[in-house]
Enzyme design. Structure first.
Site, PDB file in Angstrom:
ATOM      1  N   ASN A   9       1.295  -0.816   0.127  1.00 22.06           N
ATOM      2  CA  ASN A   9      -0.042  -0.087  -0.200  1.00 22.06           C
ATOM      3  C   ASN A   9       0.220   1.146   0.079  1.00 22.06           C
ATOM      4  OD1 ASN A   9      -2.451  -1.134   0.027  1.00 22.06           O
ATOM      5  ND2 ASN A   9      -2.447  -1.460   2.584  1.00 22.06           N
ATOM      6  N   THR A 241       1.247   2.348  14.640  1.00 20.95           N
ATOM      7  CA  THR A 241       0.560   1.724  13.283  1.00 20.95           C
ATOM      8  C   THR A 241       2.697   0.857  13.011  1.00 20.95           C
ATOM      9  OG1 THR A 241      -0.150   3.640  12.761  1.00 20.95           O
ATOM     10  CG2 THR A 241       0.464   2.145  10.445  1.00 20.95           C
ATOM     11  N   GLY A 244       3.019  -4.408  14.797  1.00 18.09           N
ATOM     12  CA  GLY A 244       2.541  -5.741  14.690  1.00 18.09           C
ATOM     13  C   GLY A 244       3.310  -6.589  14.162  1.00 18.09           C
ATOM     14  N   ASP A 245       2.930  -5.477  12.268  1.00 18.24           N
ATOM     15  CA  ASP A 245       4.143  -6.166  11.364  1.00 18.24           C
ATOM     16  C   ASP A 245       5.241  -6.713  11.613  1.00 18.24           C
ATOM     17  OD1 ASP A 245       1.710  -6.064   9.826  1.00 18.24           O
ATOM     18  OD2 ASP A 245       2.452  -3.886   9.733  1.00 18.24           O
TER      19      ASP A 245
END
Length: 298
Positions: A9, A241, A244-245
């Site tokens: 994205n 942001t 978690g990734d």
């Protein structure tokens, strides 16, 4: 090798005093565009951690700079397809406490076909891993093909939806969930204690090794016969942001190295803790050298 069929994205970040409310017009005091997508972020984190990862994705031709940036980080981008359609993108609000709200448009990420799955099956080897998220289309077919091919499936069901409940999650070799995703999977309240969520996950998926991430409350690993807890690192969050990734990419890189569960958890937690002290998603992911230096100060 780990193959990541995942979203790519363009992230549009807006820094705001608080997350916008219905009917409210709110002025942003910061804006920038960066690389994002859960899939791309996880591949980038894994590469920066020293892991070997091949990314499968679709990207609007006008945004080819993202593919070049991923390649520069050490990701195999030979299966990132440039297409004549809009890339996926996200509109991300980040408030002054570091919390975020995200509006996602899938774009090219929802253009995968059965031909892509067949091509993937011809390039993998026995024992390879396949990493998946819920930002690309065609997951039922892909789960079936990957399981039939004998791949080890790692799955992060984000963004969570009812469609995930219909997937054969028992085919996963590793499942990554946060508190909200665990509650959705188990039918429990999101406010449930971690032990209650873990017990619910074990009932729901008794043979699936699972990592439960709980932000400031730490992270758990659970399989049928073992459980490990990793406390969160005490830091002040600037922007959560992509945390978690970052955790997932680092965990899988350590797993690829043959590290123990406790080492995987500790490395991933430290990487995520560094990342949340910086703005952005991809831009916040630290390099392995920095993470090791924090874990082993001189």
């Amino acid at each position: 090798m780990l193959h990541n069929l995942g979203s790519i994205n363009l992230d549009h970040y807006y820094r705001v005093p608080h997350l916008v409310q219905p009917g409210e017009t709110l002025a942003s005091h910061g804006y920038h565009v960066g690389q994002g997508g859960k899939g791309a972020n996880q591949s980038l984190a894994m590469a920066l951690a020293g892991g070997r990862v091949c990314h499968w994705g679709r990207l609007g031709r006008q945004d080819s700079w993202v593919r070049e940036r991923m390649a520069d980080a050490g990701i195999d981008v030979s299966h990132i397809e440039l297409v004549d359609e809009p890339s996926g993108h996200a509109i991300i609000q980040v408030d002054d406490q570091g919390e975020n709200a995200i509006l996602l448009y899938p774009g090219a990420n929802h253009g995968f076909t059965r031909q892509h799955w067949e091509q993937l099956s011809h390039t993998v080897r026995d024992g390879d891993w396949l990493l998946l998220q819920n930002e690309c289309n065609g997951l039922p077919d892909l789960f079936h093909s990957a399981h039939a091919r004998g791949l080890h499936i790692a799955f992060n069901p984000a963004p969570m939806s009812d469609s995930v409940l219909e997937l054969p999650l028992e085919a996963c070799a590793l499942l990554f969930v946060n508190r909200g995703e665990a509650a959705w999977l188990t039918g429990l309240a999101e406010t449930s204690a971690s032990e209650i969520l873990l017990a619910g996950l074990l009932r729901r998926l008794p043979t699936t090794p699972t990592v439960l991430t709980l932000g400031a409350e730490g992270a758990w690993y659970q399989s049928a016969d073992e459980r490990h807890f990793q406390p969160a690192m005490p830091v002040q969050a600037v922007d959560t942001t992509g945390a978690g990734d970052t955790f997932i990419g680092y965990y899988l890189a350590a797993l690829q190295e043959g590290q123990s569960v406790t080492r995987c958890l500790r490395l991933a937690s430290q990487a995520a803790a560094i990342g949340i002290q910086r703005p952005g998603a991809a831009d916040s992911i630290p390099a392995r050298q920095e993470v090791e230096a924090r874990l082993n100060p001189q």
